[in-house]
Design an enzyme around this catalytic site. Structure first.
Site, PDB file in Angstrom:
ATOM      1  CE1 TYR A   2      71.695  40.873   0.410  1.00  0.00           C
ATOM      2  CE2 TYR A   2      71.102  41.308   2.688  1.00  0.00           C
ATOM      3  CZ  TYR A   2      72.053  40.992   1.739  1.00  0.00           C
ATOM      4  OH  TYR A   2      73.349  40.795   2.113  1.00  0.00           O
ATOM      5  N   PRO A  15      74.313  33.531  -2.449  1.00  0.00           N
ATOM      6  CG  PRO A  15      75.321  34.245  -0.495  1.00  0.00           C
ATOM      7  CD  PRO A  15      73.975  34.049  -1.120  1.00  0.00           C
ATOM      8  CG  HIS A 259      72.671  37.358   1.423  1.00  0.00           C
ATOM      9  ND1 HIS A 259      72.773  37.620   2.766  1.00  0.00           N
ATOM     10  CD2 HIS A 259      73.939  37.450   0.946  1.00  0.00           C
ATOM     11  CE1 HIS A 259      74.031  37.862   3.083  1.00  0.00           C
ATOM     12  NE2 HIS A 259      74.759  37.760   1.997  1.00  0.00           N
ATOM     13  CB  SER A 492      82.305  38.900   2.951  1.00  0.00           C
ATOM     14  OG  SER A 492      81.970  37.857   2.068  1.00  0.00           O
TER      15      SER A 492
END
Length: 564
Positions: A2, A15, A259, A492
């Protein structure tokens, strides 16, 4: 990986999660609910500081194995810091046992930033009434002030651009202190204005879900995902912060999370714990006694900005608004059945839904694509996730059989009068696909996946092979490796114990994001794509999903009917 991605955090990385909406009638209701969430966060922080968080254990696939808990210690007091080439993280130091260091949260209301001390070395932790009083002050103060420069928008910019802007801000001592207060805060609380009911207005497919103030749950999800743009709530964010709790006066509430420190499972368990605490307490309309207490009001953070800073804010706003306009996003609640029916078919709900996603994609494209599904590797120290690759040869054989025309279908002007693949063969192909998908899932959670190992080798090779004279191994530059790692379907399972759900954006300009939350008698999908892509559409994908799930139920019900 990330921290090495230079893309903007909203949509591309962070998210958004929607909680069940609340019913607020007064501003006191808003502040009371928010105070209870903060109180729960402080209680959880005390557990972390005492190192008394119980170790979780695997419940299936070699049950009883201890799971690494490190992610839970990287949620509160954590922030991502932009870098020129690579980002870093601020992680608050672990206090010694028995130590109670000062703690604060940052509250953002109408783009104004407030620092609220929630625990002091000399007087201990604020109680619920005191927290409520501090929040009431903010809700009363912010609307009376002129609109401030929307500095929070800078955190939505491409990471190198935000690094450059942050370096300039830090030249002023006041700005430097503001940044430290924000980055070192326990969490951020965003007190939002509701998005217009017309925001991203579209026909909703599937079951009706949450509403708040006349807004549907796609509207609510977009508020949590990106805030709605520069004219709405996106300046009411600090996208670098790991935990941003979001509440608006119409009852919408949720979360935006950065994240890089942790996976969704750890975040969901944390915030659902906050929610359960808030809901376990009786409602009250009493004005907190602390309103007349000796506590000083929260400190409002003010910025010193130059012309260059304002220009950068304008540029970041334009980039974010364009990104938001391009996002094709919707919540699709499938109501035909849920995990109860799936379990009656003796199939894991996750395996079943993954194969449904493969069938839906095949219906639209006539082929499968590299598919990413996260698999927890917490059985290993510091484990995060590996990649379950659902587009297996067995899945391809099954979806091709399911998608073929059957008797009665029309092809052009002619009706099909024959069946190309019998139900018996389809069932055999289904069993093969289920078996392979299950094996892929188990291999990954037990550390036998391929992607994290290859990623580690590639990154190690980059450190030792940075020049043309010493290039990367051919494997990592081969076209097949590029294709295998271009995930046009990023998925996911984000299961929740409450009627909450979490969604995110696609990871490729021509790809889909598809999170899912199986409930007993329904399945909640968060589907995303980009309008600028000529090959994707969440509306078409939702329709293909519905057709796939319906046909799978019909197909799997036949063997049971025949056996009866």
């Amino acid at each position: 990986m990330y921290l090495g991605n230079p893309a903007p955090l909203p949509i591309n990385s962070n998210p958004g999660m929607v909680f069940p909406p609340r019913k607020f009638t007064t501003v006191l209701d808003v502040s009371r609910f928010a105070a209870r969430l903060l109180d729960a966060a402080l209680s959880h922080k005390a557990v972390l500081d005492s190192r008394s968080l119980p170790t979780e254990r695997a419940t299936s696939r070699e049950p009883g194995q201890p799971l690494c808990m490190s992610q839970y210690y990287r949620l509160l007091g954590v922030c991502r810091i932009p870098g020129k080439l690579r980002d870093s993280q601020y992680i608050s130091s672990q206090p010694t046992v028995g130590e109670h260091p000062p703690e604060h949260v940052v509250v953002i209301c109408r783009s104004q930033f407030y620092c609220v001390p929630v625990q002091a070395a000399d007087r201990g932790r604020l109680n619920e009434d005191e927290l409520c009083a501090q929040l009431l002050h903010i809700l009363d103060d912010a609307p009376c002030l002129a609109s401030p420069p929307p500095v929070g928008l800078l955190t939505s910019w491409r990471r190198p651009k935000w690094w450059e802007a942050r370096e300039t801000l830090r030249k002023e001592e006041r700005n430097r202190r503001n940044l430290e207060l924000i980055e070192h805060a326990l969490l951020i609380l965003c007190l939002d204005e509701p998005l217009p009911t017309t925001f991203n207005l579209r026909v909703q497919r599937g079951m009706k879900g949450h509403t708040a103030g006349g807004r549907d749950e796609t509207n609510l999800a977009l508020q949590m995902l990106h805030g709605g743009g520069s004219v709405h709530n996106s300046a009411n964010r600090w996208f670098d912060k790991t935990i941003q709790l979001i509440i608006s006066g119409d009852g919408a509430c949720g979360l935006c999370y950065e994240h890089s420190p942790a996976e969704g499972v750890a975040v969901i368990q944390l915030v659902e714990q906050f929610l359960k605490h808030a809901e376990s307490l009786p409602p009250t309309s009493e004005v907190p006694a602390a309103c007349g207490s000796h506590l000083p009001p929260p400190e409002r953070l003010e910025w010193i900005l130059e012309t260059e800073d304002h220009k950068r804010i304008e540029e970041s706003a334009l980039q974010l608004d364009n990104l938001i306009k391009d996002l094709d996003f919707q919540i699709y609640r499938y109501g035909g059945y849920g995990k109860e029916f799936i379990k009656s078919c003796h199939v894991s709900p996750d395996v079943y839904i993954q194969l449904a996603l493969q069938l839906a994609y095949y219906k639209l494209n006539g082929r499968l694509t590299a598919t990413y599904e996260s698999a927890s590797t917490r059985r290993f120290l510091l484990g995060r996730v590996d990649c379950i690759r659902s587009a297996t040869p067995e899945a391809l054989e099954w979806v091709a059989a399911m998608a073929q025309p059957k008797e009665g279908d029309e092809l052009g002007n002619k009706k099909v009068t024959f069946q190309l693949v019998s139900d018996e063969v389809k069932l055999e192909l289904w069993n093969n696909a289920v078996k392979e998908q299950t094996k892929e899932m188990v291999d990954n959670i037990l550390g036998q996946g391929i992607d994290i190992h290859l990623l580690g080798l590639r990154e190690a090779a980059k450190e030792t092979s940075p020049t043309a004279a010493s290039p990367l191994p051919e494997m990592f530059t081969d076209e097949s490796y590029r294709i295998a790692n271009r995930f046009l379907l990023s998925t996911s399972q984000v299961a929740t114990t409450t009627d909450s759900f979490m969604g995110y954006g696609p990871v490729d300009p021509d790809g889909y994001g598809a999170s899912y939350n199986p409930k007993p008698n329904s399945i909640v999908f968060c589907l995303s794509a980009f309008w600028s892509s000529e090959t994707t559409s969440t509306t078409r994908f939702a329709q293909a999903l519905e057709e796939s799930l319906n046909s799978m139920q019909t197909f799997l019900a036949k063997p049971r009917q025949n056996s009866n």
